[in-house]
Design a protein around this motif. Sequence first.
Motif, short mmCIF file in Angstrom:
data_model
loop_
_atom_site.label_atom_id
_atom_site.label_comp_id
_atom_site.label_asym_id
_atom_site.label_seq_id
_atom_site.Cartn_x
_atom_site.Cartn_y
_atom_site.Cartn_z
N ILE A 1 -94.82 34.39 68.62
CA ILE A 1 -95.34 33.10 68.18
C ILE A 1 -94.50 32.59 67.01
O ILE A 1 -94.13 33.36 66.12
N ALA A 2 -94.21 31.30 67.01
CA ALA A 2 -93.47 30.70 65.89
C ALA A 2 -94.24 30.93 64.61
O ALA A 2 -95.45 30.68 64.53
N SER A 3 -93.54 31.43 63.60
CA SER A 3 -94.20 31.83 62.36
C SER A 3 -93.26 31.66 61.18
O SER A 3 -92.03 31.68 61.35
N ARG A 4 -93.84 31.51 60.00
CA ARG A 4 -93.00 31.38 58.80
C ARG A 4 -93.79 31.86 57.59
O ARG A 4 -95.02 31.70 57.53
N ILE A 5 -93.09 32.47 56.65
CA ILE A 5 -93.68 32.83 55.37
C ILE A 5 -93.49 31.64 54.43
O ILE A 5 -92.36 31.16 54.25
N VAL A 6 -94.57 31.18 53.82
CA VAL A 6 -94.48 30.00 52.94
C VAL A 6 -94.97 30.36 51.54
O VAL A 6 -95.82 31.23 51.37
N ALA A 7 -94.40 29.64 50.57
CA ALA A 7 -94.75 29.89 49.17
C ALA A 7 -95.60 28.78 48.57
O ALA A 7 -96.16 28.95 47.49
N ASP A 8 -95.70 27.65 49.28
CA ASP A 8 -96.52 26.55 48.74
C ASP A 8 -96.94 25.63 49.87
O ASP A 8 -96.53 25.79 51.03
N ASP A 9 -97.73 24.63 49.53
CA ASP A 9 -98.27 23.70 50.52
C ASP A 9 -97.17 22.89 51.21
O ASP A 9 -97.26 22.59 52.41
N ASN A 10 -96.13 22.53 50.48
CA ASN A 10 -95.06 21.71 51.07
C ASN A 10 -94.33 22.45 52.18
O ASN A 10 -94.04 21.88 53.24
N GLU A 11 -94.04 23.75 51.95
CA GLU A 11 -93.37 24.54 52.99
C GLU A 11 -94.27 24.67 54.22
O GLU A 11 -93.79 24.67 55.36
N ILE B 1 -102.40 28.88 62.44
CA ILE B 1 -103.22 29.94 61.83
C ILE B 1 -102.57 30.37 60.53
O ILE B 1 -101.36 30.63 60.48
N VAL B 2 -103.37 30.44 59.47
CA VAL B 2 -102.90 30.85 58.15
C VAL B 2 -103.51 32.20 57.82
O VAL B 2 -104.70 32.44 58.06
N LYS B 3 -102.70 33.11 57.28
CA LYS B 3 -103.22 34.41 56.85
C LYS B 3 -102.51 34.87 55.59
O LYS B 3 -101.29 34.67 55.44
N PRO B 4 -103.25 35.47 54.66
CA PRO B 4 -102.63 35.96 53.42
C PRO B 4 -101.79 37.20 53.68
O PRO B 4 -102.06 37.96 54.61
N VAL C 1 -107.42 29.37 49.79
CA VAL C 1 -108.06 30.68 49.83
C VAL C 1 -107.03 31.80 49.98
O VAL C 1 -107.08 32.82 49.30
N SER C 2 -106.05 31.60 50.85
CA SER C 2 -105.08 32.65 51.15
C SER C 2 -104.17 32.96 49.97
O SER C 2 -103.85 34.13 49.71
N PHE C 3 -103.73 31.93 49.26
CA PHE C 3 -102.86 32.17 48.10
C PHE C 3 -103.60 32.96 47.01
O PHE C 3 -102.99 33.73 46.27
N LYS C 4 -104.91 32.79 46.93
CA LYS C 4 -105.68 33.54 45.94
C LYS C 4 -105.80 35.01 46.32
O LYS C 4 -105.99 35.87 45.47
N ARG C 5 -105.68 35.32 47.63
CA ARG C 5 -105.85 36.69 48.09
C ARG C 5 -104.54 37.47 48.15
O ARG C 5 -104.56 38.69 48.20
N THR C 6 -103.44 36.79 48.22
CA THR C 6 -102.17 37.47 48.42
C THR C 6 -101.66 38.05 47.10
O THR C 6 -101.96 37.55 46.02
N TYR C 7 -100.88 39.11 47.22
CA TYR C 7 -100.38 39.78 46.02
C TYR C 7 -98.97 39.34 45.64
O TYR C 7 -98.47 39.69 44.58
#
Length: 814
Positions: A123-133, A146-149, A173-179
């Motif tokens: 599945i097409a996927s990307r790691i993003v660091a902010d809302d713009n990405e 689908i978004v996941k932390p 929500v996800s950015f708050k959960r990620t390390y």
Amino acid sequence: MKMNLMLPRFERLIALKKTGAQIIYVDDNPFSVTSEEIQPANVYVQQVNFKNVVNIVEKEHPDAIMATTGGLNAMQIAWQLSESGVLSSNNVTLLGIKPADLRKVIDNQKLRELLTEINERVIASRIVADDNEAMDFVREVGFPVIVKPISASHDTSRFICNNTDELEDALDVSFKRTYIKRCSIEQSIVGYKEIEMVGVRDVNGNKMLVSGLEDMDPIGIHSGDSIICAPTQTLINEEYQALRTATFRIMDSLNVTGTCHVQFAQSRTDSNYFVTKVSPFFTRNTMLAAKATGYPVTYVSSFLELGYSLTEVKLPAKYSKYLAFMEPTMDHVLVRIPLWPFRDINDVDQHLNTLMKSVGSTIGIGRTVEEAIIKSMHSSQFSPRDILPSVSKVDDDDVINQLIHPLASRILILMEALRRGFSIDELSELTQIDRFYFYKLNQLLRAQSFVVNNPMSPESIQVGHKYGFGDGMLAELWNVNISEISKMNQDVKYQVTYKEIEPSAGEFLENTSIFYSSYELENESHPFEGKTALVIGRGGNQLGPNSAADYYTTQILISLKKTGYKTIIMNTNPNAVSLTPQLSDKQYIEPIQLGNILNIIDIDQPDVVFLPGNRHYLANQLQQFTNLNVIVLPPDQKVASYKENQATTAVDLFVQKGEILPVTTISFFKHDNRTDIHHINDYQEPMTNWESDEVSLIAQAIDVVNVGEWQGLVQVLFDKTATGKYSCTGIRPVRITETAFLTKTTGINWINVLVRKYLGLLDMNSLRNQIVPTEHKRYSIMAAHFPFKELQSNRNEGTTKQEVGSSLSFENFS
């Protein structure tokens, strides 16, 4: 060879012992059976984390680490050990998968690159660091996504986003959960079929598929919350073979030795599929595949990870010698239904989606899908004393809403929609569930209608049994005593028979002694000679005693074997340790209901029936049959006597006839200053201030116990007042969880003691010599775990009915 095992299953321990390996074990689970079968000096009761494992490696210098049974957490720790150089500097081998290949599984991007390299679609996927990405990615692939932390812990949160507003909320929500302040965003394939494949591979590259599993629910509902069938039901042969080949290709590319669980999203309209997850370790559904086929996956995989080939693995005598390297074949169907905690934790979103919310599951096995569905439903939480529970009071709008946005009562809503005249095509379109399953559910409704409209007829009994309706279900449906149904069965010579679950589907003579009921001519289960005991398992895990109940059940089986009994276990939990074949002489996977129990008793004629756990209704039912020797352990909590509904301290005693032996003292932790009985979840042994208060408190406890009323393990509860005095607030049997705690902390197997007591085999002199209640070396602490965080509940503290497990730790006296 010395090995460090992280969270191994009991069956794996049996296999490893045959190799002569010295085993080092780390786990803080107080309900672990495995830890009691290993030399105490080699058991580390510690949380399984990177720091603790490093300390153990540097102290013990093991030759190898076997992490595959510990799930994702253990695999992540193994990866950390490799990345940090701990493995190489200590000359430790990682079994099952090499560190370089493990990184391809742990690192999502590496896995994507590997799968793309071997021409498997992802599945097409990307790691993003902010809302713009994230928005840039959406512009490329479109909604839904689908978004996941990205979390260091096993965070199963998945958020389906159909528009910009939902995307912004999910990212927040996800950015708050990620390390590492990164999230994964991927194109959604919600609505595809979810298919799972479980295979094994040896060091020479020989591979074998254990089983395929098919989720009835589509992608978009977490596999842990989905109804699952084994074998697959709706794939055509070309689709099945393509996924089998893909599984083997993935295992080869990762150089896996042992087991591997691969999940796919299969298109409903063509042969296209995506690989969605690769787990080269034991998962819930790996064990489900083993239960479905009867193939000893754990046992075989243990040898494969050690470097044995499939042709070198010697199976236990009950299996054909060819089966280690012959793909299992099934002549039956298994259906798994999840169990949810919403009755006890009602402040969470109860919709089924990509966030797993179930706390366990139960299974049904039959010759047909219909029969297996009914059995699994009858074993589930919907209603243990009802037949196809009704949701007829739900209005049409709610039915449609729940078809689109499913809740835990999903299967009941599907059946209700069929009752109300929804067409199968409509329902398949609304739910994205294959039409096949609606045809099966419709058949169940037709069978139920025939049975209801033709009460007490031989034809109705025959139809009912064919579709999985047991005698107890028919008796309740017709409002008659179950004995009348039994008499009709005898009159028409239509008796229950039992079929063996084994991997060759009758091709070879085998003796797995694992059975499910049927109503066919040949009965494959036969009674034992000599003393026999039936143990009735807890069924699917739910909140409350949970894994403690299965620990208790397992210990009863072990104790009975040691006393010379042939043992029979009846259970429906696919993850239950008590169903490990080596722990009993015979296993029945049957709904834990009166009719099923009586049928097994009729076949096996046990000398004694053990009922572990606090099950008032079932205990009362069984005790009405005066010809049965029924032992309920621990005794029913309804006999408890409370003067007040609170306690801070307790004294545990053992009562044998007229003698009282003090065992130990316990302090209960206070949470938010709550000391009421239902919030006592955490224990400390011995009590606080034991040096000054224990002797007098034990004497006080002995004075209040009437040996004519109390027997076995008894707990006297006290509340410490503001003046420092102890006031007795109640007496009760020691609960399941605390009995496990006492076994771990005192070094005495109290479940074994209780079994021997009620069988009249207890050696009191030996027990007296083991108990030294006022000699303590350290504090033992058991802390309850609750699923609030995983369920996104706002609760912080829970009751005893909301526990999902516990952890054990030790603390030196200050």
